[in-house]
Design an enzyme around this catalytic site. Structure first.
Site, mmCIF file in Angstrom:
data_model
loop_
_atom_site.group_PDB
_atom_site.id
_atom_site.type_symbol
_atom_site.label_atom_id
_atom_site.label_comp_id
_atom_site.label_asym_id
_atom_site.label_seq_id
_atom_site.Cartn_x
_atom_site.Cartn_y
_atom_site.Cartn_z
ATOM 1 N N GLU A 1 -3.715 9.810 -10.766
ATOM 2 C CA GLU A 1 -3.785 11.137 -11.378
ATOM 3 C C GLU A 1 -4.598 11.154 -12.670
ATOM 4 O OE1 GLU A 1 0.302 12.190 -11.759
ATOM 5 O OE2 GLU A 1 0.517 12.759 -9.659
ATOM 6 N N GLU B 1 6.195 -8.154 -0.852
ATOM 7 C CA GLU B 1 6.649 -8.274 -2.239
ATOM 8 C C GLU B 1 6.947 -9.717 -2.636
ATOM 9 O OE1 GLU B 1 11.379 -7.736 -2.602
ATOM 10 O OE2 GLU B 1 10.271 -5.858 -2.463
#
Length: 306
Positions: A91, A122
């Protein structure tokens, strides 16, 4: 006689994995009651961020000092935490015109992990180290690593290797006393406690992370001169709505009419800051020079004020 095997005891669960008596019967509650309880939990997430305000401010000031030149902002995470981090970084480009070449976004499992779980990703510490090395994260950069547990191997490895290479490191976690917080230069504990659904850190922990990331990046952009008089003066017009917002910003800052605003934006190639200086009476070359001398800060370029 065969000696009985003694199983290895499980590692102690962090607060985010514990069950809470408060929510133990949630599956049997009326929908209204379940919603009220989950909303209550969201307020607890906001309170956890509020408690971490001092750490958030210190981390952001450190980022400001590190990124005042040409340094890069690096995000790292896995699963929900990784997706929240990537969203925050993505953003910055349209909202504040943060250069894509100054943004590195690392998520365990790569782009595929943005829309689905990637098994075992992960735990890939070697991959984390390889990514930090490949992107040449170093002394000019600032890394924000996010993991609710504070123990996610990929995320901890990203932070560890980045710090070894000289990068500024910020760790955000929801469990105290965890490696991500202990190894970061700036540790931000968002102590949200047990989730309404035990272990579902997309709930309270995720909300707190989202708020903290938003606060850090927004304050950083303000401090770096990408906001003026509460307006996003570096906005990129990637759609009709943002093109209109850009015109409205120039109009609000100069008081000039629609035609003059549009002409200034056209001459400035869509750059709001330059357009404002053009409407103020500067020539294009002079406006660019003013902004350069002011470090891109429109207030300083217009009035000698930040």
């Amino acid at each position: 006689m065969v000696k009985a095997h003694t199983p290895t005891p499980p590692l102690p669960a962090g607060d985010t994995e514990r069950t809470s008596p408060r929510f133990s019967g949630i599956d049997a509650w009326e929908p209204r009651d379940a919603l009220d309880a989950m909303i209550e939990a969201q307020f607890a997430a906001v309170a956890a961020v509020r408690s971490a305000r001092g750490a958030i401010e210190q981390a952001t000031r450190a980022l400001e000092a590190r990124l005042g030149g040409r340094g890069r902002l690096v995000y790292a995470g896995a699963g929900t935490s990784g997706r929240l981090a990537i969203q925050d970084g993505a953003e910055l480009m349209p909202t504040f015109n943060w250069p894509s070449e100054r943004l590195v976004m690392l998520i365990a499992g790569g782009q595929k992990a943005l829309v689905q779980a990637v098994e075992g990703a992960e735990d890939e510490t070697a991959k984390a180290a390889e990514l930090i090395e490949r992107h040449e994260v170093g002394a000019g950069d600032g890394l924000i690593a996010v993991a609710a547990s504070g123990t996610t191997p990929f995320t901890v490895a990203c932070l560890r290797v980045a710090r070894r290479r000289g990068a500024l490191t910020i760790g955000i976690a929801n469990n105290p006393g965890t490696p991500l917080l202990e190894e970061a230069e700036h540790a931000i504990l968002l102590d949200t406690g047990p989730e309404p659904i035990a272990g579902s850190t997309r709930m309270k922990a995720g909300t707190a992370q989202r708020i903290a990331l938003n606060l850090i990046s927004s304050l950083l952009m303000i401090r770096l001169g990408r906001v003026y008089q509460g307006l996003m003066v570096d906005v990129q017009a990637t759609n009709i709505k943002l093109a209109r917002r850009r015109e409205a910003i120039v109009h609000r800052l100069t008081g000039r009419g629609e035609q003059e605003v549009r002409e200034a934006l056209a001459r400035a190639d869509g750059n709001v800051k330059l357009a404002v200086l053009l409407v103020d009476g500067c020539e294009l070359a002079a406006a660019k020079a003013l902004l350069d001398r002011a470090g891109g800060r429109l207030g300083a370029a217009r009035h000698g004020q930040p």
